[in-house]
Design a protein around this motif. Structure first.
Motif, PDB file in Angstrom:
ATOM      1  N   ILE A 276       0.858  -1.184   0.000  1.00  0.00           N
ATOM      2  CA  ILE A 276       0.000   0.000   0.000  1.00  0.00           C
ATOM      3  C   ILE A 276       0.892   1.231   0.000  1.00  0.00           C
ATOM      4  O   ILE A 276       1.908   1.266   0.694  1.00  0.00           O
ATOM      5  N   LYS A 277       0.514   2.224  -0.776  1.00  0.00           N
ATOM      6  CA  LYS A 277       1.298   3.448  -0.826  1.00  0.00           C
ATOM      7  C   LYS A 277       1.330   4.101   0.545  1.00  0.00           C
ATOM      8  O   LYS A 277       0.283   4.365   1.147  1.00  0.00           O
ATOM      9  N   ALA A 278       2.520   4.345   1.068  1.00  0.00           N
ATOM     10  CA  ALA A 278       2.654   4.962   2.380  1.00  0.00           C
ATOM     11  C   ALA A 278       2.178   6.413   2.326  1.00  0.00           C
ATOM     12  O   ALA A 278       2.362   7.104   1.323  1.00  0.00           O
ATOM     13  N   PRO A 279       1.559   6.890   3.394  1.00  0.00           N
ATOM     14  CA  PRO A 279       1.100   8.291   3.423  1.00  0.00           C
ATOM     15  C   PRO A 279       2.273   9.254   3.356  1.00  0.00           C
ATOM     16  O   PRO A 279       3.376   8.942   3.805  1.00  0.00           O
ATOM     17  N   SER A 280       2.035  10.418   2.800  1.00  0.00           N
ATOM     18  CA  SER A 280       3.091  11.431   2.695  1.00  0.00           C
ATOM     19  C   SER A 280       2.472  12.813   2.805  1.00  0.00           C
ATOM     20  O   SER A 280       1.251  12.956   2.925  1.00  0.00           O
ATOM     21  N   LEU A 281       3.340  13.822   2.738  1.00  0.00           N
ATOM     22  CA  LEU A 281       2.871  15.209   2.753  1.00  0.00           C
ATOM     23  C   LEU A 281       2.602  15.740   1.355  1.00  0.00           C
ATOM     24  O   LEU A 281       2.178  16.880   1.199  1.00  0.00           O
ATOM     25  N   VAL A 282       2.855  14.921   0.361  1.00  0.00           N
ATOM     26  CA  VAL A 282       2.763  15.393  -1.024  1.00  0.00           C
ATOM     27  C   VAL A 282       1.373  15.940  -1.344  1.00  0.00           C
ATOM     28  O   VAL A 282       1.233  16.984  -1.986  1.00  0.00           O
ATOM     29  N   SER A 283       0.347  15.241  -0.893  1.00  0.00           N
ATOM     30  CA  SER A 283      -1.023  15.694  -1.192  1.00  0.00           C
ATOM     31  C   SER A 283      -1.294  17.073  -0.608  1.00  0.00           C
ATOM     32  O   SER A 283      -1.850  17.950  -1.270  1.00  0.00           O
ATOM     33  N   LEU A 284      -0.888  17.273   0.647  1.00  0.00           N
ATOM     34  CA  LEU A 284      -1.094  18.566   1.293  1.00  0.00           C
ATOM     35  C   LEU A 284      -0.258  19.644   0.624  1.00  0.00           C
ATOM     36  O   LEU A 284      -0.737  20.765   0.382  1.00  0.00           O
ATOM     37  N   GLN A 285       0.983  19.323   0.306  1.00  0.00           N
ATOM     38  CA  GLN A 285       1.863  20.289  -0.349  1.00  0.00           C
ATOM     39  C   GLN A 285       1.350  20.660  -1.738  1.00  0.00           C
ATOM     40  O   GLN A 285       1.399  21.821  -2.139  1.00  0.00           O
ATOM     41  N   THR A 286       0.840  19.681  -2.462  1.00  0.00           N
ATOM     42  CA  THR A 286       0.310  19.929  -3.807  1.00  0.00           C
ATOM     43  C   THR A 286      -0.955  20.775  -3.748  1.00  0.00           C
ATOM     44  O   THR A 286      -1.139  21.699  -4.545  1.00  0.00           O
ATOM     45  N   LEU A 287      -1.803  20.458  -2.780  1.00  0.00           N
ATOM     46  CA  LEU A 287      -3.068  21.174  -2.638  1.00  0.00           C
ATOM     47  C   LEU A 287      -2.859  22.662  -2.379  1.00  0.00           C
ATOM     48  O   LEU A 287      -3.636  23.504  -2.842  1.00  0.00           O
ATOM     49  N   PHE A 288      -1.778  22.989  -1.662  1.00  0.00           N
ATOM     50  CA  PHE A 288      -1.534  24.388  -1.286  1.00  0.00           C
ATOM     51  C   PHE A 288      -0.275  24.960  -1.936  1.00  0.00           C
ATOM     52  O   PHE A 288       0.304  25.912  -1.423  1.00  0.00           O
ATOM     53  N   GLU A 289       0.098  24.389  -3.055  1.00  0.00           N
ATOM     54  CA  GLU A 289       1.321  24.846  -3.731  1.00  0.00           C
ATOM     55  C   GLU A 289       1.255  26.326  -4.083  1.00  0.00           C
ATOM     56  O   GLU A 289       2.200  27.087  -3.851  1.00  0.00           O
ATOM     57  N   GLY A 290       0.136  26.755  -4.637  1.00  0.00           N
ATOM     58  CA  GLY A 290      -0.013  28.163  -5.007  1.00  0.00           C
ATOM     59  C   GLY A 290       0.002  29.077  -3.791  1.00  0.00           C
ATOM     60  O   GLY A 290       0.663  30.127  -3.797  1.00  0.00           O
TER      61      GLY A 290
END
Length: 337
Positions: A11-25
């Motif tokens: 299973i893909k391990a959780p990361s901060l990527v989703s949060l970072q991508t969501l608020f990139e702008g």
């Protein structure tokens, strides 16, 4: 779920990527605000502060301010300035921490006090605190000012508490948790709380997000304590055993000490109280920590705080942002840096 469990179940391990991508702008706006606030006529301030800011890091605390505001439906821009203030407070505390702890490495790079000197690091830390307060005043909310100024005071109290309890192997677990609550968790707490405040959220939602931040922060620091005895230096961004070398009595050490035999206690005292360490002592200490089940105990404690944080989000409707914040909780426990 542990890192090994994620790997074994593919299973893909959780990361901060989703949060970072969501608020990139939004984070681009935060970074612009930070760089603009660093402008001054003193080159040394710009050199040291710029060096720290450009190292980046996870920027989790300002991300949480942005996320908390938008979770409450906020559509304005005030949270950008407050996220910048939160990051300034965090960076200032890092400067002061590295001086107190005599640390040489952070995030895989030399600390500012190593490159420049302790005096310069402390004074630039003070400058960053002043910039944070200017951003708070610029926001214009007394409620926000109260939360962030109280957090700054609590962090300072936590530093003194830690200093007073240094090398104390008889420290009670609840006292240790009070220290990390003041030093670390209170800024997470403030970061999420002010996000809710700028959104004019209900008192129930403000309280839920305040508690969410605190519990996340506690779990974050407990995981950090454990990482010093199980992560690799490359992934951690510092030398494994830095806490050991500095004689920091963290929760894994307290648990191990209280479960140790008299001979083992004498060894731990030699390492943490007398600070007479031999090259092979770190390896022996790591084995002792594992043998006593200290890392599992710390992980269970961190998981308990994360469960509390998860409960805090139940008041909010199911959205992609809420799911992302839940993933962030999972990331805190399985991270290796």
């Amino acid at each position: 779920m542990s890192k090994l469990a994620y790997a074994s179940e593919k299973i893909k391990a959780p990361s901060l990527v989703s949060l970072q991508t969501l608020f990139e702008g939004r984070m681009d706006q935060v970074n612009e605000k930070i760089l603009k606030s660093l402008e001054c006529s003193v080159p040394l301030i710009q050199d040291i502060a710029g060096y720290l800011i450009k190292q980046g890091g996870k920027r989790l605390r300002p991300l949480l301010t942005l996320a908390s505001a938008e979770l409450c439906g906020y559509k304005g821009h005030r949270h950008v300035g407050l996220a910048s203030a939160v990051e300034f407070i965090h960076t200032a505390t890092l400067l002061h921490d590295d001086v107190v702890d005599e640390s040489a490495l952070r995030r895989g790079a030399a600390t500012a006090n190593t490159i420049w000197n302790n005096t310069a690091s402390v004074l630039v830390g003070d400058f960053l605190f002043s910039r944070a307060f200017q951003l708070m005043v610029e926001d214009g909310s007394l409620d926000v000012l109260k939360v962030l100024s109280q957090a700054s005071a609590t962090i300072a109290e936590g530093e003194v508490m830690q200093l007073a309890s240094a090398r104390n192997l008889n420290l009670r677990e609840e006292n240790y948790l009070a220290v990390i609550g003041a030093k670390t968790a209170c800024l997470f707490e403030a970061a999420t709380h002010v996000g809710a405040l700028v959104a004019d959220a209900s008192s129930e939602k403000c309280e839920a997000l305040r508690k969410f931040g605190f519990n996340l922060g506690m779990a974050f620091q407990l995981t950090d304590d454990a990482l010093d005895y199980c992560a690799t230096g490359e992934s951690l961004g510092k030398h494994v055993g830095d806490d050991f070398a500095e004689g920091k009595v963290t929760l894994p050490i307290l648990i191990t000490y209280h479960a140790a035999t008299e001979i083992e206690k004498a060894f731990i005292k030699k390492c943490f109280v007398d600070l007479t360490q031999e090259p092979q002592d770190l390896t022996r200490m790591i084995k002792l920590i594992h043998d006593k089940g200290a890392l599992q105990a710390v992980s269970a404690k961190a998981q308990s705080y994360l469960n509390n944080a998860r409960e805090c989000l139940k008041i909010f409707e199911e959205t992609s942002l809420k799911s992302t914040l839940l993933e962030t909780l999972d990331f805190v426990l399985v991270r290796n840096h």
